[in-house]
Design a protein around this motif. Structure first.
Motif, PDB file in Angstrom:
ATOM      1  N   MET A   1      12.861  57.340  70.813  1.00  0.00           N
ATOM      2  CA  MET A   1      14.231  57.495  71.276  1.00  0.00           C
ATOM      3  C   MET A   1      14.293  57.791  72.771  1.00  0.00           C
ATOM      4  O   MET A   1      15.246  57.461  73.436  1.00  0.00           O
ATOM      5  N   SER A   2      13.224  58.468  73.251  1.00  0.00           N
ATOM      6  CA  SER A   2      13.267  58.911  74.642  1.00  0.00           C
ATOM      7  C   SER A   2      13.347  57.732  75.607  1.00  0.00           C
ATOM      8  O   SER A   2      13.878  57.860  76.699  1.00  0.00           O
ATOM      9  N   SER A   3      12.854  56.573  75.136  1.00  0.00           N
ATOM     10  CA  SER A   3      12.861  55.421  76.035  1.00  0.00           C
ATOM     11  C   SER A   3      14.265  54.830  76.197  1.00  0.00           C
ATOM     12  O   SER A   3      14.505  54.055  77.108  1.00  0.00           O
ATOM     13  N   LEU A   4      15.205  55.234  75.289  1.00  0.00           N
ATOM     14  CA  LEU A   4      16.556  54.696  75.394  1.00  0.00           C
ATOM     15  C   LEU A   4      17.361  55.488  76.412  1.00  0.00           C
ATOM     16  O   LEU A   4      17.401  56.712  76.357  1.00  0.00           O
ATOM     17  N   SER A   5      18.000  54.761  77.322  1.00  0.00           N
ATOM     18  CA  SER A   5      18.868  55.468  78.252  1.00  0.00           C
ATOM     19  C   SER A   5      20.174  55.791  77.547  1.00  0.00           C
ATOM     20  O   SER A   5      20.445  55.285  76.456  1.00  0.00           O
ATOM     21  N   ARG A   6      20.993  56.640  78.188  1.00  0.00           N
ATOM     22  CA  ARG A   6      22.219  57.084  77.521  1.00  0.00           C
ATOM     23  C   ARG A   6      23.170  55.905  77.270  1.00  0.00           C
ATOM     24  O   ARG A   6      23.774  55.797  76.219  1.00  0.00           O
ATOM     25  N   THR A   7      23.275  55.024  78.261  1.00  0.00           N
ATOM     26  CA  THR A   7      24.198  53.885  78.101  1.00  0.00           C
ATOM     27  C   THR A   7      23.712  52.954  76.996  1.00  0.00           C
ATOM     28  O   THR A   7      24.508  52.468  76.197  1.00  0.00           O
ATOM     29  N   THR A   8      22.408  52.731  76.933  1.00  0.00           N
ATOM     30  CA  THR A   8      21.891  51.860  75.881  1.00  0.00           C
ATOM     31  C   THR A   8      22.212  52.460  74.524  1.00  0.00           C
ATOM     32  O   THR A   8      22.648  51.760  73.610  1.00  0.00           O
ATOM     33  N   PHE A   9      21.999  53.781  74.442  1.00  0.00           N
ATOM     34  CA  PHE A   9      22.238  54.467  73.180  1.00  0.00           C
ATOM     35  C   PHE A   9      23.709  54.354  72.785  1.00  0.00           C
ATOM     36  O   PHE A   9      24.039  54.046  71.630  1.00  0.00           O
ATOM     37  N   ALA A  10      24.603  54.547  73.780  1.00  0.00           N
ATOM     38  CA  ALA A  10      26.041  54.470  73.504  1.00  0.00           C
ATOM     39  C   ALA A  10      26.431  53.069  73.033  1.00  0.00           C
ATOM     40  O   ALA A  10      27.164  52.912  72.058  1.00  0.00           O
ATOM     41  N   SER A  11      25.887  52.054  73.712  1.00  0.00           N
ATOM     42  CA  SER A  11      26.263  50.699  73.306  1.00  0.00           C
ATOM     43  C   SER A  11      25.674  50.365  71.940  1.00  0.00           C
ATOM     44  O   SER A  11      26.284  49.623  71.156  1.00  0.00           O
ATOM     45  N   LEU A  12      24.519  50.956  71.640  1.00  0.00           N
ATOM     46  CA  LEU A  12      23.921  50.767  70.318  1.00  0.00           C
ATOM     47  C   LEU A  12      24.858  51.324  69.249  1.00  0.00           C
ATOM     48  O   LEU A  12      25.176  50.661  68.259  1.00  0.00           O
ATOM     49  N   ILE A  13      25.330  52.555  69.488  1.00  0.00           N
ATOM     50  CA  ILE A  13      26.252  53.199  68.539  1.00  0.00           C
ATOM     51  C   ILE A  13      27.518  52.356  68.401  1.00  0.00           C
ATOM     52  O   ILE A  13      27.991  52.096  67.298  1.00  0.00           O
ATOM     53  N   PHE A  14      28.036  51.914  69.548  1.00  0.00           N
ATOM     54  CA  PHE A  14      29.260  51.126  69.520  1.00  0.00           C
ATOM     55  C   PHE A  14      29.060  49.851  68.698  1.00  0.00           C
ATOM     56  O   PHE A  14      29.865  49.521  67.838  1.00  0.00           O
TER      57      PHE A  14
END
Lengths: 276, 378
Positions: A1-14
């Protein structure tokens, strides 16, 4: 998970919520006590019991499974044969084959409503000429669905065949094998994954179809989508929600079984190659 | 790998055999093919009929009259009993000669169908030799009492005044106003409301209706007949023009969501609708169809239908067997002969159907000045 940036994570959730929120809401309202879908009162399991009493829904499900099974099987046979015929030809030998490939894929481009209407016309003409089919039964609807899904099966199987080494078939023929032997001993075994997934794709396409079915259905062939759709008129009851929930759960279970089996197989293979 | 392939194909062959075998099974024996609305007739009734006569009922569903009409017009549809709405569908299908003459000897219970509804059915072009006017209801106003009485204090909702008066509808607008999906459910009462003369169904009359409705258009938030129940219960709309059986279903479930849904049938501008039973000319199992119709026309069975779905049956003898919950709602289960006599029955003339459909769809999509009005201004 640490490799995911915050924006990537947010777009993933979206992205995932866009895909699955509708299903989650449907499932939540399946547990509501209210008479209408989409209204929450309090927790209850009564709609899951109601599925078992809703004969119309169960009969339609069975009809849909039958139609989807027949149509998937017919289209997998036709689609695989078509793929083998067009892909196994030595390149440049038949220019017409390229044209044929496009023709086979054409039904994907034709709107379903036109496919449905034309098949209805075809059957009406056949019937007035030969007196068959007397009744628009399951086979007629399955035939209609096959027409639509052969192209999808062809696309799946032929893309897998394209990645095969053509020289295998050629050398088999050089050694005296007949084309039919090549088909059964080389083509089919090497592309069986694509064939199976093509079968399931065709099954789902047929199971899900409303447009073609509403043109072609006759007595005793109301498919599940037709029943759910006509249910809307009397106000969707949470029975449908419960039904959808059961379906999704079954699908998730099946998918996970397949996933974990593949994981196990991969693990075993890795283990084997390590010992070598 | 090859074993797997063989296995897969074996599985497929097995599947085909099983599926085929089941298909064959379905076609054997006596059947009657029924094509109807979902949720009107409960399955138990068909199961009881099956037990009594040994005739298997195959019930299929449609969700709109157009679908049914398309199937009826295409050759050899295979259905034995259908349930078309009378105006404008069954009335024009009757003229096309789609239905076969009923064998009344096999339907002795047809004597149970009588009264004002049947005579109104006959007066508007219906023919009991071909169609059985079994289900009926009215079109009126269903509303959320709490919201509407807050918005319009002291107002009694008993006529279309509440929707056609701009000062009133504009107050209701923020809480949602729903109009019917089809012009057939709104034009007749508009015309009556405007106190236009009877009998004149020429375009000029409907021009006036459309010109009048144009003023109300900005305050309509929704055109739907099918979702009326859930719209009222979820609070999407506070007032809706719709059918009495839908209104009853909304009332039945309104307690659970803590809402008070009411239905009112405007005395002078109400609409009567009828759904009939018909046997298509090419029906393959006519005798079985008559037997099933006869079964449905017995008061006990008809009352079961009403108690299940809230749709009224045109059988005076069934009335005592219907749940008090339905009968006591006077406006839903209207029995006053004077009121029934005064109800309107749609705009039957077929010539202007096309124009009306076009004008109505333009009205719905809010293309200002519907084509009928444009022609008038030329």
């Amino acid at each position: 998970m640490s490799s995911l940036s915050r924006t990537t994570f947010a777009s993933l959730i979206f992205g995932f919520s866009f895909l699955y929120l509708p299903l989650i809401f449907t499932a939540i309202f399946a547990f509501s006590d209210a008479e209408l879908a989409g209204v929450w009162t309090h927790f209850s399991l009564k709609w899951f019991k109601a599925i078992l009493n809703d004969e119309d829904l169960l009969i339609a499900t069975f009809t849909s499974i039958r139609i989807a099974g027949i149509s998937a099987t017919v289209s997998i046979i036709l689609g695989t044969l078509a793929a083998a015929a067009t892909m196994n030809t030595p390149r440049g030998k038949y220019d017409g084959y390229n044209f044929l490939k496009r023709i086979i894929l054409l039904p994907i481009m034709i709107p379903e409503i036109i496919t449905g209407f034309s098949i209805l016309m075809l059957f009406m003409v056949i019937e007035s000429m030969f007196g068959w089919p007397k009744e628009r039964g399951i086979l007629v609807v399955a035939a209609g669905h096959s027409v639509a899904s052969v192209a999808y099966v062809y696309a799946t199987v032929s893309s897998s065949l394209a990645s095969l080494d053509q020289s295998m078939g050629e050398s088999a023929i050089n050694l005296g094998a007949k084309p039919i032997h090549v088909f059964f001993h080389i083509t089919v075994p090497l592309s069986w994954r694509a064939i199976v997934s093509g079968w399931f794709l065709a099954f789902i396409l047929s199971f899900d179809d409303l447009v073609i079915a509403s043109f072609l259905t006759g007595p005793g062939t109301s498919t599940l989508p037709i029943v759910i759709f006509s249910n809307i008129r009397v106000g969707v009851t949470p029975t449908i929600n419960a039904f959808v929930t059961v379906f999704v759960v079954i699908t998730i279970i099946l998918a996970s079984i397949v996933y974990f089996r593949t994981l196990c197989l991969k693990g075993r293979r890795k283990g084997r190659s390590a010992t070598r | 790998m090859s074993k797997k392939v063989v296995g897969f194909f074996l599985f497929i062959t097995l599947l085909i055999v099983i599926l085929q075998w089941k298909v064959k099974d379905d076609y054997s024996g006596e059947v009657v093919n029924v094509y109807g609305w979902y949720g009107i007739i409960p399955r138990e009734i068909f199961n009881d009929f099956e037990k009594e006569t040994g005739i298997k009922v195959r019930y299929d569903f449609y969700d709109n009259n157009e679908m049914l009409e398309a199937k009826l017009l295409s050759t050899n549809n295979g259905y034995d009993i259908v349930f078309p709405s009378f105006i404008p569908y069954a009335s024009r299908q009757l003229l096309m000669g789609i239905y076969s003459k009923l064998n009344r000897k096999l339907i002795p219970n047809i004597k149970n169908i009588d009264g004002i509804i049947t005579s109104k059915f006959g007066a508007n072009g219906g023919d009991v030799q071909f169609l059985v006017p079994l289900f009926w209801g009215t079109i009126g106003i269903a509303y959320n009492k709490k919201v509407v009485s807050q918005l319009l204090p002291g107002e009694t909702i008993d006529s279309y005044d509440v929707l056609f008066d701009l000062s009133k509808i504009s107050k209701l607008f923020p809480y949602g106003v729903s109009f019917p999906e089809e012009y057939i459910d709104i034009l007749p009462q508009t015309r009556k409301f405007l106190q236009l003369k009877h009998g004149g169904e020429s375009v000029t009359d409907f021009q006036e209706c459309f010109r009048f409705l144009e003023k109300v258009r900005p305050y309509i938030t929704k055109f739907s007949s099918t979702t009326m129940i859930s719209d009222l219960l979820s609070g999407d709309v506070c007032i809706a023009i719709g059918a009495s059986d839908n209104a009853y279903r909304a009332m039945r479930s309104s307690k659970a969501v803590d809402k008070d849904i009411q239905y009112t049938l405007p005395k002078k501008t109400g609409i009567l609708w009828i759904d009939c039973l018909g046997v298509p000319k090419k029906a393959p199992n006519k005798r079985n169809a008559y037997l099933l119709i006869n079964y449905l026309l017995s008061p006990e069975v008809a009352a079961k239908i009403t108690n299940h779905s809230g749709i009224l049956v045109n059988l005076p003898a069934a009335l005592p067997l219907i749940n008090a919950e339905i009968v006591t709602k006077k406006d839903i289960c209207q029995s006053d002969p004077e009121v029934l006599e005064g109800l309107t029955m749609g705009c039957a003339r077929a010539e202007n159907t096309r124009e009306l459909i076009k004008a109505w769809s333009q009205y719905k999509t809010n293309t200002h000045h519907t084509s009928i009005n444009k022609e008038a201004s030329k």
